[in-house]
Scaffold this motif. Structure first.
Motif, PDB file in Angstrom:
ATOM      1  N   ASN A 180     -28.342  31.167  69.249  1.00  9.43           N
ATOM      2  CA  ASN A 180     -29.480  31.159  68.335  1.00  9.43           C
ATOM      3  C   ASN A 180     -28.998  31.746  67.023  1.00  9.43           C
ATOM      4  OD1 ASN A 180     -31.784  31.540  66.846  1.00  9.43           O
ATOM      5  ND2 ASN A 180     -33.004  32.295  68.560  1.00  9.43           N
ATOM      6  N   ASP A 181     -28.784  30.918  66.040  1.00 12.90           N
ATOM      7  CA  ASP A 181     -28.216  31.367  64.777  1.00 12.90           C
ATOM      8  C   ASP A 181     -29.137  32.326  64.031  1.00 12.90           C
ATOM      9  OD1 ASP A 181     -25.987  29.844  65.215  1.00 12.90           O
ATOM     10  OD2 ASP A 181     -26.725  28.116  64.086  1.00 12.90           O
ATOM     11  N   GLU A 182     -30.443  32.349  64.403  1.00 11.80           N
ATOM     12  CA  GLU A 182     -31.380  33.197  63.693  1.00 11.80           C
ATOM     13  C   GLU A 182     -31.396  34.623  64.228  1.00 11.80           C
ATOM     14  OE1 GLU A 182     -35.124  31.312  63.924  1.00 11.80           O
ATOM     15  OE2 GLU A 182     -34.525  29.543  62.761  1.00 11.80           O
ATOM     16  N   VAL A 183     -30.708  34.866  65.331  1.00 12.89           N
ATOM     17  CA  VAL A 183     -30.735  36.182  65.969  1.00 12.89           C
ATOM     18  C   VAL A 183     -29.332  36.768  65.983  1.00 12.89           C
ATOM     19  CG1 VAL A 183     -31.233  37.470  68.071  1.00 12.89           C
ATOM     20  CG2 VAL A 183     -32.676  35.527  67.429  1.00 12.89           C
ATOM     21  N   ALA A 184     -29.182  37.961  65.425  1.00  9.13           N
ATOM     22  CA  ALA A 184     -27.894  38.661  65.464  1.00  9.13           C
ATOM     23  C   ALA A 184     -27.821  39.485  66.739  1.00  9.13           C
ATOM     24  CB  ALA A 184     -27.764  39.561  64.246  1.00  9.13           C
ATOM     25  N   ARG A 185     -26.672  39.433  67.408  1.00  5.40           N
ATOM     26  CA  ARG A 185     -26.472  40.172  68.646  1.00  5.40           C
ATOM     27  C   ARG A 185     -25.290  41.108  68.457  1.00  5.40           C
ATOM     28  NH1 ARG A 185     -27.522  34.777  70.133  1.00  5.40           N
ATOM     29  NH2 ARG A 185     -29.352  34.533  71.482  1.00  5.40           N
ATOM     30  N   VAL A 186     -25.460  42.342  68.870  1.00  7.51           N
ATOM     31  CA  VAL A 186     -24.403  43.330  68.739  1.00  7.51           C
ATOM     32  C   VAL A 186     -24.262  44.074  70.053  1.00  7.51           C
ATOM     33  CG1 VAL A 186     -24.714  43.618  66.260  1.00  7.51           C
ATOM     34  CG2 VAL A 186     -26.007  45.058  67.838  1.00  7.51           C
ATOM     35  N   LEU A 187     -23.144  44.775  70.211  1.00  9.17           N
ATOM     36  CA  LEU A 187     -22.896  45.519  71.428  1.00  9.17           C
ATOM     37  C   LEU A 187     -23.932  46.610  71.629  1.00  9.17           C
ATOM     38  CD1 LEU A 187     -19.019  45.908  71.241  1.00  9.17           C
ATOM     39  CD2 LEU A 187     -20.308  44.412  72.776  1.00  9.17           C
ATOM     40  N   LEU A 188     -24.294  46.830  72.876  1.00  8.42           N
ATOM     41  CA  LEU A 188     -25.297  47.832  73.224  1.00  8.42           C
ATOM     42  C   LEU A 188     -24.622  49.110  73.699  1.00  8.42           C
ATOM     43  CD1 LEU A 188     -28.232  48.654  73.805  1.00  8.42           C
ATOM     44  CD2 LEU A 188     -27.943  47.696  76.099  1.00  8.42           C
ATOM     45  N   PRO A 189     -24.669  50.194  72.925  1.00  8.47           N
ATOM     46  CA  PRO A 189     -24.074  51.457  73.379  1.00  8.47           C
ATOM     47  C   PRO A 189     -24.913  52.093  74.496  1.00  8.47           C
ATOM     48  CG  PRO A 189     -24.385  51.421  70.986  1.00  8.47           C
ATOM     49  CD  PRO A 189     -25.186  50.304  71.561  1.00  8.47           C
ATOM     50  N   ILE A 190     -24.236  52.533  75.555  1.00  8.02           N
ATOM     51  CA  ILE A 190     -24.893  53.320  76.592  1.00  8.02           C
ATOM     52  C   ILE A 190     -25.007  54.767  76.116  1.00  8.02           C
ATOM     53  CG2 ILE A 190     -24.868  53.973  79.020  1.00  8.02           C
ATOM     54  CD1 ILE A 190     -25.047  50.936  78.439  1.00  8.02           C
ATOM     55  N   ILE A 191     -23.917  55.297  75.565  1.00 12.39           N
ATOM     56  CA  ILE A 191     -23.950  56.595  74.901  1.00 12.39           C
ATOM     57  C   ILE A 191     -23.083  56.531  73.653  1.00 12.39           C
ATOM     58  CG2 ILE A 191     -24.340  57.911  77.016  1.00 12.39           C
ATOM     59  CD1 ILE A 191     -21.364  58.822  76.785  1.00 12.39           C
ATOM     60  N   ARG A 192     -23.334  57.481  72.757  1.00 13.90           N
ATOM     61  CA  ARG A 192     -22.526  57.666  71.560  1.00 13.90           C
ATOM     62  C   ARG A 192     -22.092  59.123  71.485  1.00 13.90           C
ATOM     63  NH1 ARG A 192     -26.482  53.972  67.846  1.00 13.90           N
ATOM     64  NH2 ARG A 192     -25.126  52.144  67.695  1.00 13.90           N
ATOM     65  N   PRO A 193     -21.073  59.440  70.702  1.00 13.41           N
ATOM     66  CA  PRO A 193     -20.696  60.840  70.508  1.00 13.41           C
ATOM     67  C   PRO A 193     -21.864  61.659  69.974  1.00 13.41           C
ATOM     68  CG  PRO A 193     -18.979  59.381  69.679  1.00 13.41           C
ATOM     69  CD  PRO A 193     -20.159  58.507  70.004  1.00 13.41           C
TER      70      PRO A 193
END
Length: 367
Positions: A239-252
């Motif tokens: 779907n070119d209208e939706v940007a998908r990025v990695l989902l962090p479980i935790i961050r520093p």
């Protein structure tokens, strides 16, 4: 060591009578098929092992470095075995290493680094290791039935999402497993296998076959980040209208022992309380860390098995920290880097790299 919550594994105690349980060996020699010469493949440093129980013995697949090359030594994976979980005998040659093959583009000349391992009930072993070619580190998979002979499958994300993540810097694959006796077998959640991975943030990935993995993403157009999905979700369709990025479980976390970097440790374990993931945290606060600029220490996470991207709890203090001379001084800063965990004769044995130079072990009773 502290034990903060009832769901945590431990408390772990360092095995002073055995540590360090693996050290560099200048005697063992190996004919490198890439350089076409004999060299001391584990003469410089040994560290960061995976661990598994086979035939009532503990096996370590550990990272070893030589003195050759421009990256402070090429890394190869060696094999060591123990009858008691504390004292090890090593094989004279590595079992996984760069060769003149289709994978050398990923592995030469940095090598094969930092493995994690899982086994299946039909007698297969899957090793998740980092290849490094001097430009990018990629999380790769190799498969074996005897721990000695390995078939390489290459980077685990190379085929996912039309190659979207094939060149993504990626490390440290900890697969969710269920303990059965002295064995940890991969378990499917929501009809798929799950892995936690990453270096800095910790992310998730899913797989049908333990070889090919797809990173879990979320919709970046203002949608609820808890609505994560993988290749098993219809929302993963193009779907070119939706940007998908990695989902962090935790961050520093700023101001804590993991304020600079978080990285998965051994296999994650499905328990009655939830998924327990041991992880490594790198801190960056000289005043709090006794004058050291940075330090690797161990923490633990509790994750919801009904939603394997949802964090339930997280330790606020490290449960293991550098304290011994071989943990404080070596190739890198003070480091306890956790990578191997087995159940053996009624106890947990956890194996870790010390200052990227040696291997040590800590143990804990099982509940």
């Amino acid at each position: 060591m502290t034990k903060e919550y009832s769901w945590m594994l431990g408390p772990f105690e360092k095995a002073a009578e055995a540590n360090p349980c693996l050290v560099p060996n200048a005697v063992s020699r190996f004919f490198c098929p890439v350089q076409e010469k004999e060299l001391g493949w584990e003469a410089k440093d040994v560290f960061n092992p995976a661990a598994v129980v086979k035939d009532d013995r503990v096996y370590l697949l550990y990272r070893a470095e030589d003195h050759e090359g421009k990256y402070a030594g090429t890394s190869r994976i060696g094999l060591a075995v123990s009858d008691d979980g504390l004292h090890f005998t090593t094989m004279p040659e590595p079992v996984l290493y760069p060769e003149k093959d289709e994978f050398s583009v990923y592995e030469w000349e940095g090598g094969c680094e930092d493995p994690r391992i899982v086994e299946t009930k039909d007698g297969r072993y899957f090793l998740y290791y980092t290849s490094y070619n001097g430009k990018v580190a990629l999380l790769c998979c190799a498969e074996s039935t005897d721990l000695v002979h390995w078939k390489k499958h290459g980077p685990i994300f190379k085929d996912a999402m039309n190659g979207k993540y094939k060149n993504l810097w990626s490390k440290s694959g900890a697969v969710v497993c269920r303990q059965e006796g002295d064995h940890f077998y991969p378990v499917k959640l929501k009809e798929t296998y799950w892995m936690y991975w990453g270096e800095s943030d910790i992310y998730a990935a899913t797989s049908d076959d333990l070889i090919h993995w797809t990173p879990v993403e979320f919709l970046a157009d203002g949608a609820d980040p808890s609505h994560s999905f993988s290749q098993h979700d219809s929302r993963c369709k193009d779907n070119d209208e939706v940007a998908r990025v990695l989902l962090p479980i935790i961050r520093p976390r700023v101001g804590n022992y993991d304020e600079f970097l978080c990285e998965p440790g051994p296999q994650a374990i499905l328990t009655d309380a939830g998924i327990v993931l041991i992880y490594n945290g790198k801190g960056d606060n000289p005043e709090r860390l006794g004058g050291h600029d940075t330090m690797y220490q161990g923490g633990q996470l509790l994750i919801d098995p009904e939603n394997p991207t949802c964090l339930i709890a997280r330790t606020t203090r490290p449960f293991i920290s550098p304290s011994e001379s071989f943990e404080l001084e070596g190739q890198v800063m003070p480091t306890c880097f956790l990578e191997g965990l087995v159940s053996f004769h009624g106890r947990y044995y956890m194996y870790y790299g010390t200052a990227d130079s040696k291997v040590a072990v800590a143990s804990a009773p099982q509940k």
